[in-house]
Design a protein around this motif. Structure first.
Motif, mmCIF file in Angstrom:
data_model
loop_
_atom_site.group_PDB
_atom_site.id
_atom_site.type_symbol
_atom_site.label_atom_id
_atom_site.label_comp_id
_atom_site.label_asym_id
_atom_site.label_seq_id
_atom_site.Cartn_x
_atom_site.Cartn_y
_atom_site.Cartn_z
ATOM 1 N N LYS A 266 0.859 -1.188 0.000
ATOM 2 C CA LYS A 266 0.000 0.000 0.000
ATOM 3 C C LYS A 266 0.890 1.231 0.000
ATOM 4 C CE LYS A 266 -4.374 -1.059 2.170
ATOM 5 N NZ LYS A 266 -5.227 -0.751 3.306
ATOM 6 N N GLY A 267 0.553 2.191 -0.835
ATOM 7 C CA GLY A 267 1.314 3.435 -0.858
ATOM 8 C C GLY A 267 2.639 3.347 -1.578
ATOM 9 N N GLU A 268 2.834 2.269 -2.314
ATOM 10 C CA GLU A 268 4.122 2.103 -2.986
ATOM 11 C C GLU A 268 3.955 2.166 -4.502
ATOM 12 O OE1 GLU A 268 6.013 -1.616 -2.077
ATOM 13 O OE2 GLU A 268 7.705 -1.236 -3.411
ATOM 14 N N VAL A 269 4.920 2.782 -5.164
ATOM 15 C CA VAL A 269 4.941 2.761 -6.626
ATOM 16 C C VAL A 269 6.099 1.869 -7.048
ATOM 17 C CG1 VAL A 269 5.187 4.085 -8.742
ATOM 18 C CG2 VAL A 269 4.018 5.095 -6.775
ATOM 19 N N LEU A 270 5.782 0.784 -7.709
ATOM 20 C CA LEU A 270 6.828 -0.095 -8.224
ATOM 21 C C LEU A 270 6.980 0.199 -9.710
ATOM 22 C CD1 LEU A 270 8.682 -2.679 -7.758
ATOM 23 C CD2 LEU A 270 6.810 -3.932 -8.796
ATOM 24 N N GLY A 271 8.173 0.618 -10.095
ATOM 25 C CA GLY A 271 8.408 0.943 -11.497
ATOM 26 C C GLY A 271 9.101 -0.213 -12.194
ATOM 27 N N ILE A 272 8.650 -0.497 -13.408
ATOM 28 C CA ILE A 272 9.324 -1.538 -14.176
ATOM 29 C C ILE A 272 9.909 -0.905 -15.429
ATOM 30 C CG2 ILE A 272 8.989 -3.635 -15.544
ATOM 31 C CD1 ILE A 272 7.306 -4.721 -13.408
ATOM 32 N N ALA A 273 11.246 -0.977 -15.517
ATOM 33 C CA ALA A 273 11.930 -0.430 -16.679
ATOM 34 C C ALA A 273 12.212 -1.567 -17.641
ATOM 35 C CB ALA A 273 13.238 0.232 -16.254
ATOM 36 N N GLY A 274 12.349 -1.236 -18.895
ATOM 37 C CA GLY A 274 12.657 -2.272 -19.863
ATOM 38 C C GLY A 274 12.392 -1.775 -21.257
ATOM 39 N N VAL A 275 13.161 -2.299 -22.215
ATOM 40 C CA VAL A 275 12.900 -1.973 -23.602
ATOM 41 C C VAL A 275 11.581 -2.638 -23.968
ATOM 42 C CG1 VAL A 275 13.733 -2.191 -25.966
ATOM 43 C CG2 VAL A 275 15.349 -1.863 -24.082
ATOM 44 N N GLU A 276 10.773 -1.951 -24.744
ATOM 45 C CA GLU A 276 9.468 -2.508 -25.063
ATOM 46 C C GLU A 276 9.586 -3.865 -25.740
ATOM 47 O OE1 GLU A 276 6.381 0.196 -26.733
ATOM 48 O OE2 GLU A 276 7.721 1.673 -25.855
ATOM 49 N N GLY A 277 8.659 -4.736 -25.412
ATOM 50 C CA GLY A 277 8.660 -6.055 -26.036
ATOM 51 C C GLY A 277 9.413 -7.092 -25.221
ATOM 52 N N ASN A 278 9.742 -6.769 -23.979
ATOM 53 C CA ASN A 278 10.440 -7.727 -23.136
ATOM 54 C C ASN A 278 9.516 -8.394 -22.126
ATOM 55 O OD1 ASN A 278 13.448 -8.112 -23.524
ATOM 56 N ND2 ASN A 278 13.218 -5.915 -23.820
ATOM 57 N N GLY A 279 8.230 -8.322 -22.384
ATOM 58 C CA GLY A 279 7.291 -9.026 -21.513
ATOM 59 C C GLY A 279 6.411 -8.109 -20.683
ATOM 60 N N GLN A 280 6.581 -6.781 -20.848
ATOM 61 C CA GLN A 280 5.766 -5.864 -20.051
ATOM 62 C C GLN A 280 4.277 -6.005 -20.385
ATOM 63 O OE1 GLN A 280 8.449 -5.090 -21.846
ATOM 64 N NE2 GLN A 280 9.569 -3.355 -21.022
ATOM 65 N N THR A 281 3.996 -6.053 -21.698
ATOM 66 C CA THR A 281 2.595 -6.165 -22.118
ATOM 67 C C THR A 281 1.983 -7.444 -21.579
ATOM 68 O OG1 THR A 281 3.293 -5.081 -24.133
ATOM 69 C CG2 THR A 281 1.098 -6.024 -24.133
ATOM 70 N N GLU A 282 2.744 -8.527 -21.653
ATOM 71 C CA GLU A 282 2.248 -9.816 -21.186
ATOM 72 C C GLU A 282 2.009 -9.789 -19.680
ATOM 73 O OE1 GLU A 282 4.709 -9.354 -23.256
ATOM 74 O OE2 GLU A 282 4.123 -10.390 -25.094
ATOM 75 N N LEU A 283 2.912 -9.111 -18.956
ATOM 76 C CA LEU A 283 2.739 -9.023 -17.512
ATOM 77 C C LEU A 283 1.435 -8.304 -17.178
ATOM 78 C CD1 LEU A 283 3.746 -9.298 -14.604
ATOM 79 C CD2 LEU A 283 5.008 -7.168 -14.907
ATOM 80 N N ILE A 284 1.186 -7.196 -17.884
ATOM 81 C CA ILE A 284 -0.058 -6.455 -17.646
ATOM 82 C C ILE A 284 -1.260 -7.326 -17.984
ATOM 83 C CG2 ILE A 284 -1.439 -4.497 -18.393
ATOM 84 C CD1 ILE A 284 1.191 -3.015 -18.876
ATOM 85 N N ASP A 285 -1.182 -8.017 -19.125
ATOM 86 C CA ASP A 285 -2.298 -8.875 -19.535
ATOM 87 C C ASP A 285 -2.595 -9.923 -18.463
ATOM 88 O OD1 ASP A 285 -2.584 -7.492 -21.819
ATOM 89 O OD2 ASP A 285 -1.763 -9.005 -23.166
ATOM 90 N N ALA A 286 -1.543 -10.502 -17.905
ATOM 91 C CA ALA A 286 -1.742 -11.535 -16.878
ATOM 92 C C ALA A 286 -2.351 -10.920 -15.615
ATOM 93 C CB ALA A 286 -0.426 -12.228 -16.557
ATOM 94 N N LEU A 287 -1.913 -9.709 -15.271
ATOM 95 C CA LEU A 287 -2.436 -9.075 -14.063
ATOM 96 C C LEU A 287 -3.886 -8.621 -14.249
ATOM 97 C CD1 LEU A 287 0.593 -6.896 -12.893
ATOM 98 C CD2 LEU A 287 -0.200 -9.058 -11.959
ATOM 99 N N MET A 288 -4.222 -8.230 -15.478
ATOM 100 C CA MET A 288 -5.578 -7.753 -15.758
ATOM 101 C C MET A 288 -6.541 -8.891 -16.056
ATOM 102 S SD MET A 288 -5.966 -4.613 -15.319
ATOM 103 C CE MET A 288 -7.633 -4.536 -15.974
ATOM 104 N N GLY A 289 -6.014 -10.095 -16.232
ATOM 105 C CA GLY A 289 -6.894 -11.212 -16.545
ATOM 106 C C GLY A 289 -7.194 -11.337 -18.023
ATOM 107 N N LEU A 290 -6.396 -10.664 -18.835
ATOM 108 C CA LEU A 290 -6.616 -10.765 -20.282
ATOM 109 C C LEU A 290 -5.938 -12.012 -20.838
ATOM 110 C CD1 LEU A 290 -6.122 -7.001 -21.121
ATOM 111 C CD2 LEU A 290 -8.250 -8.274 -21.168
ATOM 112 N N ARG A 291 -4.947 -12.516 -20.098
ATOM 113 C CA ARG A 291 -4.344 -13.796 -20.456
ATOM 114 C C ARG A 291 -4.234 -14.629 -19.192
ATOM 115 N NH1 ARG A 291 0.686 -13.330 -24.583
ATOM 116 N NH2 ARG A 291 0.061 -11.388 -25.581
ATOM 117 N N ASP A 292 -4.495 -15.910 -19.353
ATOM 118 C CA ASP A 292 -4.479 -16.785 -18.194
ATOM 119 C C ASP A 292 -3.055 -17.288 -17.970
ATOM 120 O OD1 ASP A 292 -5.990 -17.900 -16.152
ATOM 121 O OD2 ASP A 292 -5.929 -19.859 -17.138
ATOM 122 N N PRO A 293 -2.483 -17.035 -16.800
ATOM 123 C CA PRO A 293 -1.102 -17.459 -16.574
ATOM 124 C C PRO A 293 -0.965 -18.986 -16.547
ATOM 125 C CG PRO A 293 -2.066 -16.564 -14.572
ATOM 126 C CD PRO A 293 -3.037 -16.302 -15.674
#
Lengths: 498, 372
Positions: A266-293
């Protein structure tokens, strides 16, 4: 009127930067210069001759070329094929064209390989292909629209070296950017646009980023808040050993996320750095339920949501600012108030017992427009008619209006002007103060470092490094993003002391 | 804000008006080229409308078309192209007629049972396409076209006398047997010789109201429209796309099943070989022309029904009644073109207007500006 009383003089053989808030009219101006839109009045003069462009073809004929923010390349073709595509008459499509490409590439130090497949190229290489494409067509004046938005710092430096090379050969570059530091470092002249008109010019050698930003916004910027940690001990999002595989078109199963482990309190901002296409989109999809892990556990607050539906997750308090607002965040041809309902249709004030409450939804849209400074004549206009920054403010307002426990913010200020950027950051900080947990994914390293309490670096589907935003520099982060450094990143000085 | 609304209304009307004008102009060209008097056929057709019996025919036909078009429109609203409405309609009419003729129940129950069977059959037939799409990614366009063909074969097989069909004496026709009078839907008589308006036409109107309410005022309708506007955005907003595809296919099929009811319950009381076919395809034209709006569909159903019914008299005056068919075809083409043109023009125009209003200081006062 998107543009009025624009006066812009670009000297030959210079890099001329054009800055302005989003919706200030930069894009319109560029479209006029590139023949995609006709001006109602006024004149354009190239090399002393007055010109008028009806199509981009006319502009190219006059030696004006444009490198778009979103690359326009065919992935399954080679560099050579991409370059000659549509310009077959210039130097044919064979040996002569190849020779010409290599000639241009050598002359400006672009390092382009004509036979490489575009799909195998990284972002920076693709950009160089785009530049080469324009030069191949004989451009003497290059317009670059937000060229650094997709690059890591090292790549930005390389791009600037290319630009200096072009300049040295007598070419002229018009450079559009929001990133003021970059503008100051590469430009010879700067013109600032505000509300559709040119408001002034600046000399990069005697201007600070702050002065430039104030010129753009037209008022003094709010000073950055003193940073005090709001991080608590209460975990809000816990991701354990998350794994996701994907089958690519050839039928090969690849692991796109592997062993992802992190906790946001709570109250924390976790930043994820990375060149695009290294799994960030997939991570979001998994967290949002758009892809089933395929493995691992996601815990929100105390509930296991690993396989919950997207709607359930949203109702449970996940706010989502998507990386591609046109694809995931908005219904472009629907009015603003319908866009305010999107994603929260089951929640108040939008609906009650399955039935929409249009009156309440409209009223609340008006509130968001007021509080989040969305510039619009009303809430009945379509989302498509707002500028990118204002669309983003609407999305941020919408997501914040449901008191989220966790905010997933992907590039929350991409394509947003400095004024709106500061506002969005303030909103996130405020909410963090009240216990919001934020997962921030961004290509803007200054944003990541400035906003995050904790930083992780993502590379090829794994979290390979972590860093303390208080001490890390963009350059150090950049090298970890290319996979050159792993583990806990520290300053060399700190490293020595250790 | 008022101005935008007026604009939208004008733009909304511009599409169909332009389409109709172009279609009529092109039909006239066809008439001229074929050496026919270009005015007279129109005059004859309009003259027909003054007769009450023709009016009744048009209204009844429009009711049938309205249901078929609603079925198509439900799919269209979420980017599903249910070309199979015709097959769903025929199979549903046939099987419900069969069930209706084999059972006798007290009045309203009998009718309700027939309707229920029709909806279930329609939903089932459309659901096959839905399941194929959600599980195997088969385009609903392809599968529904094929299901139409299968429905044709299935109906032809089931109606054979050795199966369920009945051959009335002295006739080559095959029927499913007569439904008992308790299963007839009472109509509204329009006077001696003028015929009666099918009672089911009013059910169609009620369904139109329900369609409007569900689509515009419920969560489900919002999800459906969102999916149609942008599937990716809808998914991110929490819509389960697969469930949505299946649900809307089922609903579309159920409504398609009802499209046979006005004829079956109000007139023929049996399904026979000459039961009208092609209603589902006309429904596609009507849904397109009516822009999937319940009111727009009502007007276009009336228009197409008018063309259908009033053109019948052309033959007696020595003109080909296919003139109306040509016109319907031309309407489809011009509708598609003109709607897209109007849509693009509208979007561009609004973007411009918003830009202008903002530059002129017409924005809603925001907190930031109030503070300043």
């Amino acid at each position: 009127m998107a543009n009025h009383d624009i006066n812009l003089t670009v000297r030959k053989g210079t890099v001329h930067a054009l800055c302005g808030e989003n919706g200030a009219g930069k894009s319109t101006l560029m479209k006029i210069l590139y023949g995609m839109q006709k001006p109602d009045e006024g004149t354009i003069t190239v090399d002393g001759t007055q010109v008028s462009f009806a199509t981009p073809g006319d502009a190219i004929e006059r030696g004006i070329g444009m490198v778009h923010q979103h690359f326009m390349l065919a992935d399954n073709l080679t560099v050579l094929e991409n370059v000659v595509l549509g310009g077959e008459k210039l130097h044919g499509i064979g040996a002569k064209a190849r020779k010409k490409i290599l000639e241009i590439s050598d002359a400006y130090g672009l390092g382009v390989r004509p036979d490489a497949l575009v799909e195998d190229l990284g972002v920076a290489d693709r950009q160089r292909v785009e530049i080469l494409k324009v030069l191949y067509r004989g451009a003497k004046i290059l317009i670059l629209d937000e060229p650094t938005a997709v690059l890591v710092p090292q790549e930005v430096d390389a791009l600037f070296a290319n630009l200096r090379e072009l300049k040295a050969e007598g070419l002229t570059v018009i450079f559009i950017s929001h990133k003021l530091g970059e503008v100051l470092s590469v430009a010879d002249d700067i013109t600032v646009i505000r509300r559709g008109t040119t408001v002034g010019t600046a000399d990069p050698s005697s201007t600070t980023p702050r002065q430039l930003a104030e010129l753009m916004v037209g008022s003094e910027l709010p000073s950055p808040e003193t940073r005090e940690s709001t991080v608590t001990e209460v975990p809000m999002l816990k991701v354990e050993n998350l794994r996701l595989t994907a089958t690519d078109p050839d039928g090969v199963v690849r692991e796109v996320l592997a062993g992802i482990d992190f906790t946001i309190h709570k109250g924390e901002v976790l930043g994820i750095a990375g060149v695009e296409g290294n799994g960030q989109t997939e991570l979001i999809d998994a967290l949002m339920g758009l892809r089933d892990p395929d493995g691992g556990v996601i815990t929100l607050d105390t509930d296991d949501i690993s396989h919950a539906s997207t709607r359930k997750r949203r109702e449970d308090g996940i706010g989502y600012i998507p990386e591609d607002r046109h694809r995931q965040g908005l219904l472009l041809e629907s009015p603003l108030w319908e866009n305010r309902i999107l994603g929260h249709v089951t929640e108040r004030p939008n609906s009650r017992r399955g039935v929409l409450d249009l009156k309440a939804a409209r009223q609340d849209t008006e509130r968001i427009v007021r509080e989040y400074d969305v510039r619009t004549p009303g809430i009945e206009v379509t989302a498509a008619s707002l500028s990118g920054g204002n669309q983003q403010k609407l999305i941020v307002g919408r997501e914040m209006s449901h008191a989220p426990k966790l905010l997933i913010a992907a590039h929350p200020t991409r394509g947003v002007d400095v004024g709106a950027q500061a506002q969005i950051w303030d909103r996130i900080r405020e909410a963090r103060h009240e216990g919001l947990a934020v997962l921030l994914i961004s290509a803007d390293l200054d944003e990541l470092i400035g906003l995050s309490d904790t930083l992780r670096v993502m590379f090829r589907g794994r979290l390979v490094a972590d860093a303390d935003p208080a001490t890390i520099t963009p350059e150090e982060l950049g090298s970890a993003m290319t996979g050159a450094a792993t583990g806990h990143l520290e300053h060399p000085e700190d490293g020595d002391a250790r | 804000m008022r101005k935008f609304d007026k604009d939208r209304l004008i733009l909304g009307l511009a599409g169909p008006v332009v389409a109709l004008v172009v279609a009529i102009a092109l039909t006239t060209v066809v008439l001229l080229v074929s050496g026919t008097n270009p005015i007279e056929p129109y005059r004859i057709m309009f003259e027909q409308v003054s007769y009450t019996d023709v009016q009744v025919l048009i209204v009844n036909q429009a009711g049938i078309y309205y249901l078929a078009a609603l079925a198509v429109a439900i799919g269209f609203r979420m980017n599903l192209f249910n070309i199979g409405v015709d097959g769903q309609y025929r199979l549903a009419a046939m099987l419900s007629a069969l069930v209706g003729a084999s059972i006798e129940l007290p009045g309203p129950l009998h009718i309700l049972l027939i309707m229920l069977v029709a909806m279930l059959v329609g939903a089932f037939w459309a659901g096959i396409a839905g399941i194929l799409k959600t599980t195997r990614g088969v385009s609903e366009v392809v599968s529904t076209i094929m299901l139409n063909a299968i429905a044709t074969a299935l109906v032809a097989y089931l109606i054979l006398p050795k199966n369920f069909g009945v051959q009335p004496e002295g006739s080559n026709n095959l029927t499913t047997g007569e439904i008992a009078e308790s299963g007839w839907f009472p109509g509204l008589s329009m006077g001696e010789g003028a015929g009666e308006i099918y009672g089911f036409t009013f059910v169609a109107v009620a369904l139109g109201v329900l369609y409007w309410f569900v689509l515009n005022r419920t969560r489900f309708g919002f999800d459906l429209r969102a999916t149609g506007a942008s599937e990716s955005a809808a998914q991110a907003s929490g819509v389960d796309a697969k469930k949505m595809i299946l649900t809307s296919m089922l609903i579309s099929g159920a409504v398609a099943g009802l499209a046979g009811m006005p004829t079956l319950l109000g007139e023929t009381h049996t399904y026979s070989l000459d039961f009208p076919a092609g209603v589902g395809f006309t429904g596609i034209t009507i849904a397109l022309l009516g822009r999937n709006s319940p009111i727009g569909i009502a007007f276009s159903a009336l228009l197409i029904a008018f063309l259908d019914k009033s053109s019948a008299s052309l033959d007696q005056h020595g003109y080909e009644k296919e003139i109306a068919t040509i016109m319907q075809g031309l309407i489809v083409i011009s509708v598609v073109v003109s709607y897209e043109l109007v849509r693009r023009y509208g979007l561009r125009r609004q973007q411009q207007k918003v830009g202008e209003e903002l530059a002129a200081g017409g924005a809603i006062k925001t907190d930031k500006e109030v503070a300043a």
